[in-house]
Design a protein around this motif. Sequence first.
Motif, mmCIF file in Angstrom:
data_model
loop_
_atom_site.group_PDB
_atom_site.id
_atom_site.type_symbol
_atom_site.label_atom_id
_atom_site.label_comp_id
_atom_site.label_asym_id
_atom_site.label_seq_id
_atom_site.Cartn_x
_atom_site.Cartn_y
_atom_site.Cartn_z
ATOM 1 N N ILE A 60 -13.378 3.900 -3.289
ATOM 2 C CA ILE A 60 -12.459 2.839 -3.704
ATOM 3 C C ILE A 60 -12.803 2.421 -5.125
ATOM 4 O O ILE A 60 -13.972 2.187 -5.448
ATOM 5 N N GLU A 95 0.871 -1.167 0.000
ATOM 6 C CA GLU A 95 0.000 0.000 0.000
ATOM 7 C C GLU A 95 0.909 1.219 0.000
ATOM 8 O O GLU A 95 1.840 1.299 0.803
ATOM 9 N N GLU A 133 -6.339 -1.751 -6.090
ATOM 10 C CA GLU A 133 -7.356 -0.715 -5.924
ATOM 11 C C GLU A 133 -6.695 0.609 -5.615
ATOM 12 O O GLU A 133 -5.540 0.676 -5.173
ATOM 13 N N HIS A 159 -4.274 9.748 -2.594
ATOM 14 C CA HIS A 159 -4.881 8.420 -2.612
ATOM 15 C C HIS A 159 -3.917 7.351 -2.105
ATOM 16 O O HIS A 159 -2.709 7.575 -2.024
ATOM 17 N N GLU A 185 -7.779 4.154 -3.468
ATOM 18 C CA GLU A 185 -8.735 4.722 -2.513
ATOM 19 C C GLU A 185 -8.406 6.187 -2.300
ATOM 20 O O GLU A 185 -7.288 6.531 -1.904
ATOM 21 N N THR A 216 -11.631 -0.298 -8.243
ATOM 22 C CA THR A 216 -10.910 -1.513 -8.589
ATOM 23 C C THR A 216 -10.001 -1.251 -9.781
ATOM 24 O O THR A 216 -10.391 -0.582 -10.741
#
Length: 128
Positions: A78, A49, A69, A95, A71, A80
């Motif tokens: 969110i 992440e 993803e 993000h 976010e 995909t």
Amino acid sequence: MIVKTIKDIEGTSREVFAQNGNWVSKRLLLKEDKMGFSLHETIIKAGTETLIWYKNHLEAVYCVEGEGEIETTREGEIYTIKPGTMYALDKNDRHYLRAFKNDLKLLCVFNPPLEGGEVHDEDGSYPL
């Protein structure tokens, strides 16, 4: 005419690694190429992440391989990401980018173009 391959980039200053190991960016076109944008193949490592905030750049991204993803930090929306997905950070959106069980292979375009060695600073952006 400019013609390059990923193999031409590997092992040079145009292959840039994240300090935390989350990604590697192979920078095919940079500011010095005078195209008005930069073009990168970026691999986001599986299971990672990364907080990103390109407050100084606009970016468009096209997914070639993998799933993950994005976010947004403001709205918490969110989206995909899978092969065939494009997203554009047209409002300098802050993000999180997550890669799931396989690496994400992304093609990225930046405006203004990157100069070459940029890595994310503490707030997730590249310097202008």
